[in-house]
Scaffold this active site. Structure first.
Site, PDB file in Angstrom:
ATOM      1  N   GLY A  11       0.830  -1.207   0.000  1.00 17.39           N
ATOM      2  CA  GLY A  11       0.000   0.000   0.000  1.00 17.39           C
ATOM      3  C   GLY A  11       0.865   1.258   0.000  1.00 17.39           C
ATOM      4  O   GLY A  11       2.096   1.184  -0.044  1.00 17.39           O
ATOM      5  N   LEU A  13       1.189   3.676   2.420  1.00 18.59           N
ATOM      6  CA  LEU A  13       1.941   3.796   3.672  1.00 18.59           C
ATOM      7  C   LEU A  13       2.868   2.602   3.850  1.00 18.59           C
ATOM      8  O   LEU A  13       4.017   2.756   4.290  1.00 18.59           O
ATOM      9  CB  LEU A  13       0.968   3.908   4.852  1.00 18.59           C
ATOM     10  CG  LEU A  13       1.593   3.994   6.230  1.00 18.59           C
ATOM     11  CD1 LEU A  13       2.540   5.195   6.339  1.00 18.59           C
ATOM     12  CD2 LEU A  13       0.517   4.077   7.317  1.00 18.59           C
ATOM     13  N   ALA A  59      -6.159  -2.076   5.081  1.00 14.55           N
ATOM     14  CA  ALA A  59      -7.462  -1.439   5.273  1.00 14.55           C
ATOM     15  C   ALA A  59      -8.337  -1.669   4.066  1.00 14.55           C
ATOM     16  O   ALA A  59      -7.850  -1.813   2.947  1.00 14.55           O
ATOM     17  CB  ALA A  59      -7.296   0.070   5.482  1.00 14.55           C
ATOM     18  N   ASP A 101      -8.894   9.928  10.647  1.00 16.20           N
ATOM     19  CA  ASP A 101      -9.639  11.094  11.142  1.00 16.20           C
ATOM     20  C   ASP A 101     -11.149  10.894  10.997  1.00 16.20           C
ATOM     21  O   ASP A 101     -11.922  11.584  11.654  1.00 16.20           O
ATOM     22  CB  ASP A 101      -9.215  12.360  10.383  1.00 16.20           C
ATOM     23  CG  ASP A 101      -9.365  12.227   8.872  1.00 16.20           C
ATOM     24  OD1 ASP A 101      -9.172  11.107   8.349  1.00 16.20           O
ATOM     25  OD2 ASP A 101      -9.673  13.241   8.213  1.00 16.20           O
ATOM     26  N   TYR A 124     -17.358   3.367   6.950  1.00 16.75           N
ATOM     27  CA  TYR A 124     -15.897   3.191   6.999  1.00 16.75           C
ATOM     28  C   TYR A 124     -15.370   3.656   8.369  1.00 16.75           C
ATOM     29  O   TYR A 124     -14.597   2.942   9.017  1.00 16.75           O
ATOM     30  CB  TYR A 124     -15.241   3.990   5.870  1.00 16.75           C
ATOM     31  CG  TYR A 124     -13.745   4.163   6.008  1.00 16.75           C
ATOM     32  CD1 TYR A 124     -12.882   3.104   5.743  1.00 16.75           C
ATOM     33  CD2 TYR A 124     -13.205   5.388   6.403  1.00 16.75           C
ATOM     34  CE1 TYR A 124     -11.504   3.275   5.871  1.00 16.75           C
ATOM     35  CE2 TYR A 124     -11.831   5.554   6.524  1.00 16.75           C
ATOM     36  CZ  TYR A 124     -10.984   4.496   6.256  1.00 16.75           C
ATOM     37  OH  TYR A 124      -9.633   4.654   6.396  1.00 16.75           O
ATOM     38  N   LYS A 128     -13.477   1.430  11.229  1.00 21.37           N
ATOM     39  CA  LYS A 128     -12.123   1.739  11.722  1.00 21.37           C
ATOM     40  C   LYS A 128     -12.147   1.946  13.248  1.00 21.37           C
ATOM     41  O   LYS A 128     -11.215   1.545  13.949  1.00 21.37           O
ATOM     42  CB  LYS A 128     -11.565   2.993  11.032  1.00 21.37           C
ATOM     43  CG  LYS A 128     -11.256   2.819   9.545  1.00 21.37           C
ATOM     44  CD  LYS A 128     -10.106   1.859   9.257  1.00 21.37           C
ATOM     45  CE  LYS A 128      -8.755   2.373   9.703  1.00 21.37           C
ATOM     46  NZ  LYS A 128      -7.650   1.444   9.318  1.00 21.37           N
TER      47      LYS A 128
HETATM   48  N1  LIG Z   1      -5.832   6.762   2.436  1.00 21.27           N
HETATM   49  C1  LIG Z   1      -6.222   7.698   3.311  1.00 21.27           C
HETATM   50  O1  LIG Z   1      -6.562   8.812   2.928  1.00 21.27           O
HETATM   51  C2  LIG Z   1      -6.193   7.395   4.798  1.00 21.27           C
HETATM   52  C3  LIG Z   1      -6.541   8.395   5.689  1.00 21.27           C
HETATM   53  C4  LIG Z   1      -6.490   8.134   7.060  1.00 21.27           C
HETATM   54  C5  LIG Z   1      -6.093   6.900   7.511  1.00 21.27           C
HETATM   55  N2  LIG Z   1      -5.799   5.916   6.623  1.00 21.27           N
HETATM   56  C6  LIG Z   1      -5.406   4.614   7.144  1.00 21.27           C
HETATM   57  O2  LIG Z   1      -4.007   4.464   6.941  1.00 21.27           O
HETATM   58  C7  LIG Z   1      -3.697   3.111   6.664  1.00 21.27           C
HETATM   59  C8  LIG Z   1      -2.908   2.999   5.364  1.00 21.27           C
HETATM   60  O3  LIG Z   1      -3.676   3.578   4.302  1.00 21.27           O
HETATM   61  P1  LIG Z   1      -3.130   3.593   2.808  1.00 21.27           P
HETATM   62  O4  LIG Z   1      -3.665   4.826   2.165  1.00 21.27           O
HETATM   63  O5  LIG Z   1      -1.667   3.295   2.776  1.00 21.27           O
HETATM   64  O6  LIG Z   1      -3.946   2.358   2.211  1.00 21.27           O
HETATM   65  P2  LIG Z   1      -3.662   1.524   0.868  1.00 21.27           P
HETATM   66  O7  LIG Z   1      -2.616   2.164   0.033  1.00 21.27           O
HETATM   67  O8  LIG Z   1      -5.005   1.261   0.256  1.00 21.27           O
HETATM   68  O9  LIG Z   1      -3.049   0.185   1.455  1.00 21.27           O
HETATM   69  C9  LIG Z   1      -3.832  -0.742   2.140  1.00 21.27           C
HETATM   70  C10 LIG Z   1      -3.212  -2.087   1.944  1.00 21.27           C
HETATM   71  O10 LIG Z   1      -4.033  -3.049   2.596  1.00 21.27           O
HETATM   72  C11 LIG Z   1      -4.026  -4.198   1.793  1.00 21.27           C
HETATM   73  N3  LIG Z   1      -5.165  -5.046   2.092  1.00 21.27           N
HETATM   74  C12 LIG Z   1      -6.479  -4.784   1.933  1.00 21.27           C
HETATM   75  N4  LIG Z   1      -7.204  -5.859   2.288  1.00 21.27           N
HETATM   76  C13 LIG Z   1      -6.322  -6.812   2.673  1.00 21.27           C
HETATM   77  C14 LIG Z   1      -6.445  -8.138   3.133  1.00 21.27           C
HETATM   78  N5  LIG Z   1      -7.647  -8.720   3.267  1.00 21.27           N
HETATM   79  N6  LIG Z   1      -5.323  -8.823   3.455  1.00 21.27           N
HETATM   80  C15 LIG Z   1      -4.111  -8.263   3.312  1.00 21.27           C
HETATM   81  N7  LIG Z   1      -3.914  -7.017   2.861  1.00 21.27           N
HETATM   82  C16 LIG Z   1      -5.020  -6.297   2.551  1.00 21.27           C
HETATM   83  C17 LIG Z   1      -4.079  -3.674   0.376  1.00 21.27           C
HETATM   84  O11 LIG Z   1      -3.648  -4.675  -0.518  1.00 21.27           O
HETATM   85  P3  LIG Z   1      -4.072  -4.607  -2.061  1.00 21.27           P
HETATM   86  O12 LIG Z   1      -3.260  -3.495  -2.659  1.00 21.27           O
HETATM   87  O13 LIG Z   1      -3.685  -5.960  -2.570  1.00 21.27           O
HETATM   88  O14 LIG Z   1      -5.533  -4.344  -2.092  1.00 21.27           O
HETATM   89  C18 LIG Z   1      -3.119  -2.501   0.463  1.00 21.27           C
HETATM   90  O15 LIG Z   1      -1.794  -2.901   0.182  1.00 21.27           O
HETATM   91  C19 LIG Z   1      -5.033   2.368   6.679  1.00 21.27           C
HETATM   92  O16 LIG Z   1      -5.246   1.840   7.962  1.00 21.27           O
HETATM   93  C20 LIG Z   1      -6.064   3.444   6.421  1.00 21.27           C
HETATM   94  O17 LIG Z   1      -7.323   3.121   6.982  1.00 21.27           O
HETATM   95  C21 LIG Z   1      -5.819   6.143   5.271  1.00 21.27           C
END
Ligand SMILES: NC(=O)c1ccc[n+]([C@@H]2O[C@H](COP(=O)([O-])OP(=O)(O)OC[C@H]3O[C@@H](n4cnc5c(N)ncnc54)[C@H](OP(=O)(O)O)[C@@H]3O)[C@@H](O)[C@H]2O)c1
Length: 290
Positions: A11, A13, A59, A101, A124, A128
């Site tokens: 992902g 992060l 996530a 957030d 969502y 969370k």
């Molecule tokens: N994005 C935002 O704006 C945001 C804001 C606030 C907080 N957050 C939190 O910050 C964290 C990181 O976010 P991010 O933006 O880096 O997310 P991201 O790029 O979507 O990465 C999430 C990762 O989780 C993996 N995943 C999803 N389902 C899975 C499963 N069943 N088993 C194993 N892996 C799985 C995905 O794999 P695939 O690529 O194979 O699907 C992806 O690599 C999360 O907890 C998110 O809730 C995000």
């Protein structure tokens, strides 16, 4: 320090944490290595690696899709976190879990400090928040790090990239671009967040919830305008309202996170979001030729 297990390693992060924490102790696993909804595989993996620290960046984060079917969001964001937290407790690992957030927004505007009462507005956010409680109730040593508006070089496969790349694509397609001006946030570059997490772990902080974002505040429209200005683009962009946009999921008007506990540790604030955005655009070579 023993092994560090990183989940969600492909992902946005996860990719930047893989770089920030690179070393022989790091075990980065993507979904193809471990599906976190397979509770037996989670238990087997944690038992086999015997990590000192587990970082969980996985996530389900398609916020609008979660409104019509919340099951996949709860499976990844809550149930699998419950299983992971208990596996960490059984095997003596400290769990570093990432949250959002969007656990705020239903009870007054931000900025919110870590001890503010959550009140999510959408499925969502509820999923969370359930994940946060699953971590806290497992009894394992933990850190829950809430951040907001993440964008990183790897992009999010679930979201088809990130907000910055979406804006640049729409500009290339010369489409009219309408962006909400009534939701404010602190957009956060995952490379900055990952580096902050590295420093944070080295400081061995007390457990609990922490807010961690780039500094400053903007609306999504202001964020978009800055992207175009930095890239020297002049698309047809105008502000709109959440009501006019009519997205399926309600989103908070102001879910800005006060990084109160981070500051109390004497750690320097993350740089202002415009500087972080410029660094991202440079890293993606979007500023080439200017
Ligand atoms: N994005 C935002 O704006 C945001 C804001 C606030 C907080 N957050 C939190 O910050 C964290 C990181 O976010 P991010 O933006 O880096 O997310 P991201 O790029 O979507 O990465 C999430 C990762 O989780 C993996 N995943 C999803 N389902 C899975 C499963 N069943 N088993 C194993 N892996 C799985 C995905 O794999 P695939 O690529 O194979 O699907 C992806 O690599 C999360 O907890 C998110 O809730 C995000």
């Amino acid at each position: 320090m023993g092994p560090i297990l990183l989940l969600g390693a492909s992902g946005q992060l996860g990719t930047d944490l893989s770089a920030a924490l690179a070393g022989p102790q790091l075990v980065p696993l993507a979904r193809r290595d471990l599906d976190v909804t397979d509770s037996e595989a989670v238990e087997r993996t944690v038992a086999a690696i015997a990590p000192t620290v587990v970082l969980n960046t996985t996530a389900f984060n398609r916020v609008d899709d979660a409104e019509s079917d919340a099951r996949p969001a709860f499976a990844v964001n809550a149930v699998s976190v419950h299983d992971l937290a208990r596996a960490c407790e059984r095997h003596g690992a400290r769990l570093v879990h990432f949250s959002t957030d969007y656990v705020f927004g239903g009870a007054g505007p931000g900025p919110f400090s870590e001890d503010a009462a959550p009140a999510p507005l959408n499925a969502y956010g509820v999923s969370k928040l359930a994940g946060e409680y699953a971590v806290r109730s497992a009894g394992t040593r933990h850190l829950v790090i809430r951040s907001s508006g993440l964008y990183g070089v790897a992009g999010s496969s679930g979201k088809g990239g990130n907000f910055v790349e979406t804006m640049l694509r729409l500009a290339r397609e010369q489409k009219p671009i309408r962006v909400v001006d009534d939701q404010v946030l602190a957009p956060t570059y995952t490379a900055d967040l990952a580096e902050a997490v590295r420093r944070f772990l080295a400081a061995d902080p007390p457990g609990g919830i922490y807010h961690l974002t780039n500094s400053g505040v903007c609306s999504w429209f202001e964020f978009a305008r800055r992207i175009f200005a930095l890239c020297g683009l002049r698309p047809d962009v105008a502000p709109t309202t959440s009501e006019a946009l009519g997205a399926p999921a309600r989103r908070p008007a102001n879910s800005v996170l006060a990084n109160t506990r981070w500051a109390a540790l004497g750690l320097a604030p993350l740089r202002p979001w415009p500087e972080a955005l410029e660094a991202y655009l440079q890293a993606k070579s979007h500023l080439t030729g200017q």
